[in-house]
Design a protein around this motif. Structure first.
Motif, PDB file in Angstrom:
ATOM      1  N   ILE A 103       0.877  -1.167   0.000  1.00 23.92           N
ATOM      2  CA  ILE A 103       0.000   0.000   0.000  1.00 23.92           C
ATOM      3  C   ILE A 103       0.913   1.216   0.000  1.00 23.92           C
ATOM      4  O   ILE A 103       1.749   1.362   0.899  1.00 23.92           O
ATOM      5  CB  ILE A 103      -0.943   0.015   1.214  1.00 23.92           C
ATOM      6  CG1 ILE A 103      -1.919  -1.164   1.147  1.00 23.92           C
ATOM      7  CG2 ILE A 103      -1.709   1.335   1.265  1.00 23.92           C
ATOM      8  CD1 ILE A 103      -2.828  -1.269   2.358  1.00 23.92           C
ATOM      9  N   HIS A 113       0.000  -5.684   4.658  1.00 25.03           N
ATOM     10  CA  HIS A 113       0.749  -5.268   3.475  1.00 25.03           C
ATOM     11  C   HIS A 113       1.982  -4.456   3.858  1.00 25.03           C
ATOM     12  O   HIS A 113       2.025  -3.827   4.917  1.00 25.03           O
ATOM     13  CB  HIS A 113      -0.125  -4.415   2.560  1.00 25.03           C
ATOM     14  CG  HIS A 113      -1.304  -5.122   1.990  1.00 25.03           C
ATOM     15  ND1 HIS A 113      -2.473  -5.316   2.704  1.00 25.03           N
ATOM     16  CD2 HIS A 113      -1.500  -5.705   0.775  1.00 25.03           C
ATOM     17  CE1 HIS A 113      -3.340  -5.981   1.951  1.00 25.03           C
ATOM     18  NE2 HIS A 113      -2.775  -6.225   0.776  1.00 25.03           N
ATOM     19  N   ALA A 162      -2.516  -0.834  -3.747  1.00 22.18           N
ATOM     20  CA  ALA A 162      -3.333   0.382  -3.642  1.00 22.18           C
ATOM     21  C   ALA A 162      -2.424   1.592  -3.508  1.00 22.18           C
ATOM     22  O   ALA A 162      -1.331   1.503  -2.930  1.00 22.18           O
ATOM     23  CB  ALA A 162      -4.294   0.310  -2.461  1.00 22.18           C
ATOM     24  N   VAL A 219      -6.403   3.548   4.912  1.00 23.33           N
ATOM     25  CA  VAL A 219      -5.330   2.555   4.829  1.00 23.33           C
ATOM     26  C   VAL A 219      -5.669   1.331   5.668  1.00 23.33           C
ATOM     27  O   VAL A 219      -5.494   0.183   5.221  1.00 23.33           O
ATOM     28  CB  VAL A 219      -3.984   3.170   5.283  1.00 23.33           C
ATOM     29  CG1 VAL A 219      -2.940   2.076   5.535  1.00 23.33           C
ATOM     30  CG2 VAL A 219      -3.472   4.151   4.237  1.00 23.33           C
ATOM     31  N   ASP A 233      -6.246  -2.311   3.998  1.00 23.90           N
ATOM     32  CA  ASP A 233      -5.349  -3.385   4.378  1.00 23.90           C
ATOM     33  C   ASP A 233      -6.124  -4.696   4.601  1.00 23.90           C
ATOM     34  O   ASP A 233      -5.669  -5.768   4.202  1.00 23.90           O
ATOM     35  CB  ASP A 233      -4.595  -3.008   5.653  1.00 23.90           C
ATOM     36  CG  ASP A 233      -3.544  -4.027   6.058  1.00 23.90           C
ATOM     37  OD1 ASP A 233      -2.736  -4.425   5.193  1.00 23.90           O
ATOM     38  OD2 ASP A 233      -3.551  -4.450   7.237  1.00 23.90           O
TER      39      ASP A 233
END
Length: 417
Positions: free
Chosen positions: A78, A118, A184, A407, A411
């Motif tokens: 991410i 991530h 992402a 975030v 995740d």
């Protein structure tokens, strides 16, 4: 409105203030890519990344990246970020706020003891603004694998772009490949427009980055004596061109009133022979067209060509068919990411709306290789690319909190796909 935030508004303000000091003192706020001041700003950011516990590197495209590993190797990355370079005389917040907020999200996660599944990366992209080499988004194009090879030979200030990338620590000779591990990408940016401030909203969730199309129009008439040629016997290229400019404004206004972002501007204008006592013989115009929907662009061009035929006939001039100079289609943001940002706004009590971006951003190129999204925060009077550019720190901090929440949600959601 007082809010309890997980992020530190004080740290955000301190970082933005520290970068603001690194500027040409005679032209605030100027820190152009590839300049000594840019490298000084990069050094500040690299130290801040490391202090936050991030491992830093410069990738082949010249992007500064700070990262930390996630719990699940191979889950992907991410990424959050923006750019630290500026246009001349403007850019105290443009780009900079996005980099600082990305860093603050990483700090807030670490302080809360939250370890993502991530990998997390914070990126300062190289040369998002139009650089001394006449091109923009150099770093994000490189990361997406779409930077044209011929760009490396462009020259400015006694060096090539390839040498400039080497100067910042990149490796232009490396094989350019698109990254395939980024799941992402999120970017915060000041709106650079007046909508959020006017509607008293905290956040704009970006739906798409508008396409940018530029076309050239040339009007040719006949040079004659300005004093002796009767008004009804002239082929005045400038008079006809004035009708073209008004037609552009009218047609764009009609499309702007429909759903989806649309704007058209006659941004460049030249005329010949440009003498007070001569009827103008030729005019060249360059139109900048921003469209969220491709169909709107097509309708505008069709309607414009029809208008040009009428204007040419009414004014006794010749107007060549518009020449396409450049054409970059709109880039939609990812639905999953937009939904996560909407949910994050709800969780933080941030009043928000969805909206398109009329300006280009690094996110447009990151969207080619990852699920991408953007959030806008208000800026004073919508001003940007000017010394008066300003965003309130409370608005920036709330934007950081929204990104932090997004975030955490992404995740989990990305692991379920």
């Amino acid at each position: 409105m007082s809010r309890n935030l997980t992020v530190s508004a004080e740290r955000i303000a301190a970082d933005i203030d520290a970068l603001a000091v690194i500027t040409d003192p005679d032209r605030p706020w100027t820190r152009r890519a590839f300049s000594p001041l840019f490298l000084e700003g990069r050094a500040y950011l690299e130290n801040a990344f490391r202090t936050a516990g991030l491992e830093t590197r410069i990738d082949a495209a010249g992007n500064l990246i700070g990262g930390r590993k996630g719990k699940k190797p191979g889950a992907g990355t991410i990424m959050l970020g923006s750019h630290s370079d500026t246009v001349p005389d403007g850019g105290r917040f443009d780009g900079i706020a996005g980099v600082v907020v990305a860093l603050e999200v990483a700090r807030a996660l670490a302080e809360a003891g939250i370890e993502l599944d991530h990998d997390l990366e914070v990126t300062d992209f190289l040369a998002e603004e139009v650089s001394i080499f006449g091109v923009s988004c150099i770093g994000s194009r490189g990361m997406a694998g779409v930077r044209p090879a011929e760009w490396l030979g462009r020259e400015a200030n006694g060096m090539t772009l390839a040498e400039g990338i080497e100067k910042v620590g990149g490796n232009p000779g490396a094989e350019q490949k698109a990254r395939d591990d980024i799941r992402a990408f999120l970017e915060l940016h000041i709106e650079q427009g007046p909508v959020l401030e006017g509607e008293k909203l905290d956040i704009g969730v970006v739906t798409a980055i508008a396409g940018i199309t530029r076309i050239e129009i040339i009007v040719e008439g006949r040079a004659d004596h300005a004093g002796t040629t009767p008004m009804d016997r002239r082929a005045d290229a400038l008079g006809a061109a004035a009708h073209v400019v008004l037609a552009v404004e009218t047609l764009a206004g009609e499309l702007a009133a429909t759903p989806g972002h649309f704007a058209a501007t006659t941004g460049e204008f030249e005329m010949w022979p440009n003498a007070a006592n001569v009827v103008p013989s030729k005019v060249r115009m360059l139109l900048d067209i921003r469209s969220e929907k491709r169909d709107d662009l097509g309708q505008f061009l069709t309607n414009l060509e029809s208008c040009l035929e009428g204007i040419a006939g009414d004014n006794g001039v010749t107007i060549a068919p518009p020449r396409l100079v450049s054409d970059n289609p709109a880039m939609p943001m990812d639905p999953l990411v937009m939904d996560a940002l909407d949910d994050a706004c709800a969780a933080t009590d941030a009043a928000h709306r969805r909206m398109a971006s009329g300006a280009g951003h690094d996110a447009a190129f990151m969207a080619r290789i990852a699920k991408a999204g953007m959030v806008f925060i208000p800026c004073l009077s919508g001003r940007s690319h000017a010394p008066e550019e300003w965003a309130e720190n409370a608005d920036i901090a709330l934007g950081a909190e929204v990104l932090l929440e997004a975030v955490k949600r992404l995740d989990k959601q990305l692991m379920e796909q």
